[in-house]
Design a protein around this motif. Structure first.
Motif, PDB file in Angstrom:
ATOM      1  N   TYR A  14       0.855  -7.480  -0.882  1.00  0.00           N
ATOM      2  CA  TYR A  14       0.690  -6.306  -1.742  1.00  0.00           C
ATOM      3  C   TYR A  14       0.528  -5.021  -0.927  1.00  0.00           C
ATOM      4  CZ  TYR A  14      -1.916  -2.999  -4.656  1.00  0.00           C
ATOM      5  OH  TYR A  14      -2.354  -1.868  -5.293  1.00  0.00           O
ATOM      6  N   TYR A  15      -0.261  -5.070   0.133  1.00  0.00           N
ATOM      7  CA  TYR A  15      -0.487  -3.869   0.944  1.00  0.00           C
ATOM      8  C   TYR A  15       0.789  -3.442   1.671  1.00  0.00           C
ATOM      9  CZ  TYR A  15      -5.464  -4.467   0.044  1.00  0.00           C
ATOM     10  OH  TYR A  15      -6.676  -4.579  -0.574  1.00  0.00           O
ATOM     11  N   HIS A  16       1.608  -4.386   2.073  1.00  0.00           N
ATOM     12  CA  HIS A  16       2.905  -4.039   2.658  1.00  0.00           C
ATOM     13  C   HIS A  16       3.770  -3.294   1.633  1.00  0.00           C
ATOM     14  CE1 HIS A  16       1.898  -6.768   5.970  1.00  0.00           C
ATOM     15  NE2 HIS A  16       2.946  -6.286   6.608  1.00  0.00           N
ATOM     16  N   SER A  17       3.763  -3.781   0.401  1.00  0.00           N
ATOM     17  CA  SER A  17       4.568  -3.142  -0.643  1.00  0.00           C
ATOM     18  C   SER A  17       4.049  -1.752  -0.973  1.00  0.00           C
ATOM     19  CB  SER A  17       4.574  -4.014  -1.905  1.00  0.00           C
ATOM     20  OG  SER A  17       5.134  -5.286  -1.644  1.00  0.00           O
ATOM     21  N   VAL A  18       2.729  -1.597  -1.020  1.00  0.00           N
ATOM     22  CA  VAL A  18       2.144  -0.277  -1.299  1.00  0.00           C
ATOM     23  C   VAL A  18       2.466   0.703  -0.181  1.00  0.00           C
ATOM     24  CG1 VAL A  18      -0.027   0.980  -1.570  1.00  0.00           C
ATOM     25  CG2 VAL A  18       0.326  -1.154  -2.795  1.00  0.00           C
ATOM     26  N   PHE A  19       2.408   0.248   1.064  1.00  0.00           N
ATOM     27  CA  PHE A  19       2.648   1.140   2.202  1.00  0.00           C
ATOM     28  C   PHE A  19       4.061   1.707   2.173  1.00  0.00           C
ATOM     29  CE2 PHE A  19       3.979   1.916   6.586  1.00  0.00           C
ATOM     30  CZ  PHE A  19       2.999   2.805   7.004  1.00  0.00           C
ATOM     31  N   PHE A  20       5.043   0.903   1.798  1.00  0.00           N
ATOM     32  CA  PHE A  20       6.435   1.364   1.735  1.00  0.00           C
ATOM     33  C   PHE A  20       6.830   1.800   0.319  1.00  0.00           C
ATOM     34  CE2 PHE A  20       6.652  -1.051   5.696  1.00  0.00           C
ATOM     35  CZ  PHE A  20       7.378  -0.185   6.484  1.00  0.00           C
ATOM     36  N   ALA A  21       5.842   2.015  -0.554  1.00  0.00           N
ATOM     37  CA  ALA A  21       6.069   2.533  -1.912  1.00  0.00           C
ATOM     38  C   ALA A  21       7.028   1.656  -2.693  1.00  0.00           C
ATOM     39  CB  ALA A  21       6.595   3.971  -1.847  1.00  0.00           C
ATOM     40  N   LEU A  22       6.838   0.339  -2.614  1.00  0.00           N
ATOM     41  CA  LEU A  22       7.686  -0.609  -3.331  1.00  0.00           C
ATOM     42  C   LEU A  22       7.066  -1.047  -4.656  1.00  0.00           C
ATOM     43  CD1 LEU A  22       8.724  -2.867  -0.308  1.00  0.00           C
ATOM     44  CD2 LEU A  22      10.019  -0.994  -1.342  1.00  0.00           C
ATOM     45  N   MET A  23       5.941  -0.452  -5.041  1.00  0.00           N
ATOM     46  CA  MET A  23       5.258  -0.818  -6.275  1.00  0.00           C
ATOM     47  C   MET A  23       5.500   0.247  -7.332  1.00  0.00           C
ATOM     48  SD  MET A  23       3.721  -3.699  -5.539  1.00  0.00           S
ATOM     49  CE  MET A  23       2.548  -3.853  -6.873  1.00  0.00           C
ATOM     50  N   GLY A  24       5.570  -0.183  -8.589  1.00  0.00           N
ATOM     51  CA  GLY A  24       5.667   0.780  -9.678  1.00  0.00           C
ATOM     52  C   GLY A  24       4.371   1.521  -9.888  1.00  0.00           C
ATOM     53  N   THR A  25       3.266   0.832  -9.673  1.00  0.00           N
ATOM     54  CA  THR A  25       1.933   1.416  -9.731  1.00  0.00           C
ATOM     55  C   THR A  25       1.018   0.558  -8.880  1.00  0.00           C
ATOM     56  OG1 THR A  25       0.143   2.108 -11.201  1.00  0.00           O
ATOM     57  CG2 THR A  25       1.283   0.089 -11.774  1.00  0.00           C
ATOM     58  N   THR A  26      -0.185   1.026  -8.658  1.00  0.00           N
ATOM     59  CA  THR A  26      -1.111   0.264  -7.828  1.00  0.00           C
ATOM     60  C   THR A  26      -1.830  -0.794  -8.658  1.00  0.00           C
ATOM     61  OG1 THR A  26      -2.770   1.981  -8.197  1.00  0.00           O
ATOM     62  CG2 THR A  26      -1.458   2.113  -6.178  1.00  0.00           C
ATOM     63  N   LEU A  27      -2.231  -1.878  -7.990  1.00  0.00           N
ATOM     64  CA  LEU A  27      -2.941  -2.977  -8.631  1.00  0.00           C
ATOM     65  C   LEU A  27      -4.290  -3.135  -7.936  1.00  0.00           C
ATOM     66  CD1 LEU A  27      -0.058  -5.610  -8.713  1.00  0.00           C
ATOM     67  CD2 LEU A  27      -0.670  -4.021 -10.522  1.00  0.00           C
TER      68      LEU A  27
END
Length: 407
Positions: A14-27
């Motif tokens: 999840y943190y990898h996805s957040v770092f590269f802005a791959l998430m629609g929103t934060t969880l």
């Protein structure tokens, strides 16, 4: 219900996805409190996502100039074409990834909410039916598999970085900048692969849990099994629909992942051919790093294909688990009716994963994937041998012109 080891590994994804802005929103994932909830979409994260997507797209320009001047690809048209194709694929990957995140943001957030509702709805079923020790062993096994994939991806990244650094002809600010940009894009692709693999892990977890629930239900000698069968059938149908939604929303991103995996593996193997025939000079450390890159790249690809096949197989083979209920007495007509409904549901609903609706991802695809890579490398080797038989060295051309003038 969510084991702490699996929770920590999924937090890392999840943190990898957040770092590269791959998430629609934060969880917010807290495995020790057994809660997963959506955080409110903030303007800060939207601005960060916009900045990250623009940065990943614009810095591709700095990858091009220095690499084209490197000596090891200057006189090899195949390596030059491979480089151009890889740059084009990076552009397409970045565009497809961030356009999907931005254009389908509402659908992605809705998918998160549906997943959260699904998780809360069927948590009681798993707690009541599935054996606690079996569920714990399953989650620990999946956590180890996910961690193994992360380690393989980072090992491939490390060896790739070492090989690319050794291939630098001149070490200066421009070459180091191009080298750094390439590593950033490699990490971006690594995060996308990691997120895709994490989704496969979660889907495989749910389908295997359904199998465990059916096994436990068959062994128990309790009444009102028909209610449990109906709940398991509903869980299977909603898991299947959730999987279809995931692959439909991220279809373009998954397509670019497989294309990048194909081209990267082919490019690595062709570079290995150049190292073996001394076309590219290298020392002992270069050979070790190159072999490590080949090993971990192929290992990661095979693990990816294996997990993809496990998800499809565990979903579509649920009907085999229902056959064990045939030895039960046929006196309970309500139970038999629920089993028949579940069987018809399984016959009408199969999980089929396709790339852009054209290529089905199954075992035959995995074999074709590897065979196509090897075939293309062999074809490129034929061009390389022909180029060596007909040298294009300037001295050779000068000598040939003089011979023709003398004649």
């Amino acid at each position: 219900m969510l084991h702490s080891k699996l929770g920590r590994v999924m937090n890392l994804v999840y943190y990898h996805s957040v770092f590269f802005a791959l998430m629609g929103t934060t969880l917010r994932i807290r495995s020790y409190k057994k809660t997963i909830r959506l955080d409110k979409l903030s303007r800060t994260y939207l601005l960060y996502s916009l900045f990250t997507s623009a940065f990943m797209f614009l810095n591709i320009y700095y990858m091009v100039p220095q690499v084209l001047l490197d000596s090891y690809i200057k006189y090899n048209i195949v390596l030059q074409l491979n480089f151009v194709v890889m740059v084009f694929l990076r552009i397409m990957s970045v565009l497809c990834c961030y356009l999907t995140i931005w254009l389908k943001r509402r659908k992605i957030i809705k998918l998160y909410r549906n997943s959260l509702i699904y998780w809360k709805r069927f948590r009681n079923i798993m707690d009541a039916i599935v054996n606690k020790q079996e569920l714990k062993d399953l989650q620990i096994s999946l956590a180890r598999t996910m961690m193994q994939e992360i380690m393989v991806l980072y090992a491939a990244f490390l060896f790739s970085a070492l090989v690319q650094y050794q291939l630098l002809n001149v070490v200066n600010k421009r070459s180091l900048l191009a080298f750094s940009i390439r590593l950033i894009h490699f990490l971006h692709l690594l995060a996308v692969k990691m997120a895709f693999y994490g989704l496969l892990i979660l889907l495989n977890h749910q389908f295997v849990v359904i199998h465990l629930a059916l096994n436990t239900l068959h062994k128990k000698k309790v009444g009102k099994k028909w209610k449990a069968v109906r709940s398991i059938a509903t869980m299977h149908l909603e898991t299947l629909q959730l999987a279809r939604s995931i692959f439909r929303i991220y279809n373009v991103i998954h397509t670019t992942v497989f294309i990048n995996m194909f081209m990267a593996t082919m490019n690595i193997l062709y570079h290995a051919v150049q190292f073996s025939n001394k076309t590219i000079k290298s020392d002992g450390w270069g050979i070790i790093c190159g072999n490590g890159l080949i090993f971990f790249n192929i290992w990661g690809t095979l693990m990816f294909m294996e997990m993809l096949d496990k998800v499809v197989t565990s979903c579509n083979n649920t009907g085999q688990m229902l056959r064990q209920f045939n030895d039960l007495p046929s006196e309970n007509k309500t139970l038999q009716r629920e089993l028949d409904i579940f069987t018809m549901q399984l016959k009408r609903n199969h999980l089929v994963i396709k790339i852009c609706g054209l290529v089905e991802l199954d075992k035959s695809f995995c074999l074709s994937f590897i065979a196509s890579i090897l075939s293309n490398v062999i074809i490129l080797m034929q061009f390389d041998l022909r180029r060596q038989q007909q040298p294009n060295h300037p001295q050779y051309l000068t000598h040939l012109i003089r011979n023709q003038s003398d004649v």
